[in-house]
Design a protein around this motif. Sequence first.
Motif, short mmCIF file in Angstrom:
data_model
loop_
_atom_site.label_atom_id
_atom_site.label_comp_id
_atom_site.label_asym_id
_atom_site.label_seq_id
_atom_site.Cartn_x
_atom_site.Cartn_y
_atom_site.Cartn_z
N ARG A 1 0.82 -1.23 0.00
CA ARG A 1 0.00 0.00 0.00
C ARG A 1 0.85 1.26 0.00
O ARG A 1 1.98 1.26 0.46
CB ARG A 1 -0.84 0.04 1.29
N ASN B 1 -1.32 -8.99 0.36
CA ASN B 1 -2.63 -8.40 0.69
C ASN B 1 -3.49 -8.18 -0.55
O ASN B 1 -2.97 -7.98 -1.64
CB ASN B 1 -2.39 -7.03 1.35
N HIS C 1 -7.45 -10.09 8.34
CA HIS C 1 -6.30 -9.18 8.44
C HIS C 1 -6.58 -7.88 7.69
O HIS C 1 -6.01 -7.62 6.64
CB HIS C 1 -5.04 -9.88 7.89
N ASP D 1 -1.73 0.85 9.01
CA ASP D 1 -1.82 2.23 8.51
C ASP D 1 -0.76 3.12 9.16
O ASP D 1 -0.24 4.05 8.52
CB ASP D 1 -3.21 2.82 8.80
N VAL E 1 2.32 2.50 7.16
CA VAL E 1 2.18 3.06 5.80
C VAL E 1 2.36 4.58 5.85
O VAL E 1 3.06 5.17 5.02
CB VAL E 1 0.81 2.68 5.19
N ALA F 1 4.61 -2.23 6.13
CA ALA F 1 5.46 -2.96 7.07
C ALA F 1 6.25 -4.07 6.36
O ALA F 1 5.66 -4.87 5.63
CB ALA F 1 4.60 -3.57 8.18
#
Length: 371
Positions: free
Chosen positions: A104, A144, A212, A247, A250, A259
């Motif tokens: 992300r 993800n 998750h 978050d 990120v 991470a």
Amino acid sequence: MPHQITDNSNPSEQIKICVLGAAGGIGQSLSLLLKTQIHYLLPSHTNKSINLSLYDINEEVINGVATDLSHIDTPINMSWYAGHSIDRCLQDANIVVIPAGMPRKPGMTRDDLFNINAGIIKGLTDSIYQHCDLSKVFVLVISNPVNSLVPVMHYRFKQLLNGKTDTGIERRIFGITKLDIVRASTFLKSEYETATGQISSNMPFVPVIGGHSGETILPLFSQNNWSHVLPNEVLQHLIYRVQYGGDEVVKAKNGKGSATLSMAHAAFKCVQDFVNLILGNAHEIDSINFATLRDFQERPITQGAEKLLNRIENTAFFAIPMSINLQGTNSVNYNLLNNLNAHETNELLPLCLTKLKKNIESGKVFIESSA
Ligand SMILES: NC(=O)c1ccc[n+]([C@@H]2O[C@H](COP(=O)([O-])OP(=O)(O)OC[C@H]3O[C@@H](n4cnc5c(N)ncnc54)[C@H](O)[C@@H]3O)[C@@H](O)[C@H]2O)c1
Ligand SMILES: O=C(O)C[C@H](O)C(=O)O
């Protein structure tokens, strides 16, 4: 490419761990941990060896990273591959760990990664289907959104296997949600020490169940005594921090990904469990993973949790304590459902299940519509 270093061992005595996406942030750190630490699980007198097999589509980076790692003086054999050589990477694999895919950037949700990463996982599932022994391999998905990509892999295998269930692969596909457990433990210790003024060298264990992503992450602070000294507003903050810990990273990385180091640590802990199982150091491992619960669970459960259990099972995939043997998930331990507090049961769990179901459905639909 491909490259192989000092591998004179008999394949039947070899445990092969593959990392797909090994040139990335998680892949590099995880590969370093595996190359430097995983041999400590080998018994002192053994004819078994561990082979680390790395793969990435980025040939230049994997070549540099793996050459660098291969100079480290540990008894871990290494090989590395790129592009079309994934067949050789996966051949005879016992464990395949997958951190391949986009991370992300600030402002994105994990679901925003779905389109690109679902395609990657579908492709890698096809490669695992073609080149691995499906009756033995364990597959651990990091990429993800985990909540949707584990279903993508599950339903793609179903499609490829066309009704055959004899390999039992569906019991050996797991999404790694360990980072949420690592965070819950770290954050609880810090709040406990602030509240009590006591310093501890132990880490508290907090089971985190569900999925998750945001509210699908369900940390069960009620299950650890350390949380009982904390005021309610601190507990609410802790729950939020575990749900949105990703978050935090990120945002701090400010466009340079998500991470990687804490995730590599969490993945390494998981891989250690599976290596212990394959080495025979343990006949069964107990851990919390995101996996399908349908079709094989035993029901060691009291009456009170029966309703909760039905709701969870209907969701089809869920992270919950499970016992795993060489065949895969052997039983699911629903006991902690008997001890949830009212907030966890009536507010957190229903939200988790509603959102999780949607994520799982996206994975299923992606495979059904791209057949
Ligand atoms: N499960 C979790 O708790 C958790 C935690 C952190 C990050 N993640 C996820 O892990 C994934 C990887 O994160 P990262 O920071 O390492 O990203 P990254 O961009 O640093 O690395 C990803 C790597 O995957 C490779 N890749 C892409 N497509 C591939 C393919 N088809 N086959 C092989 N390799 C391929 C890329 O070349 C790259 O080297 C992301 O999706 C991220 O959201 C999950
Ligand atoms: O937050 C992310 O996108 C990465 C990972 O899922 C995390 O929890 O850190």
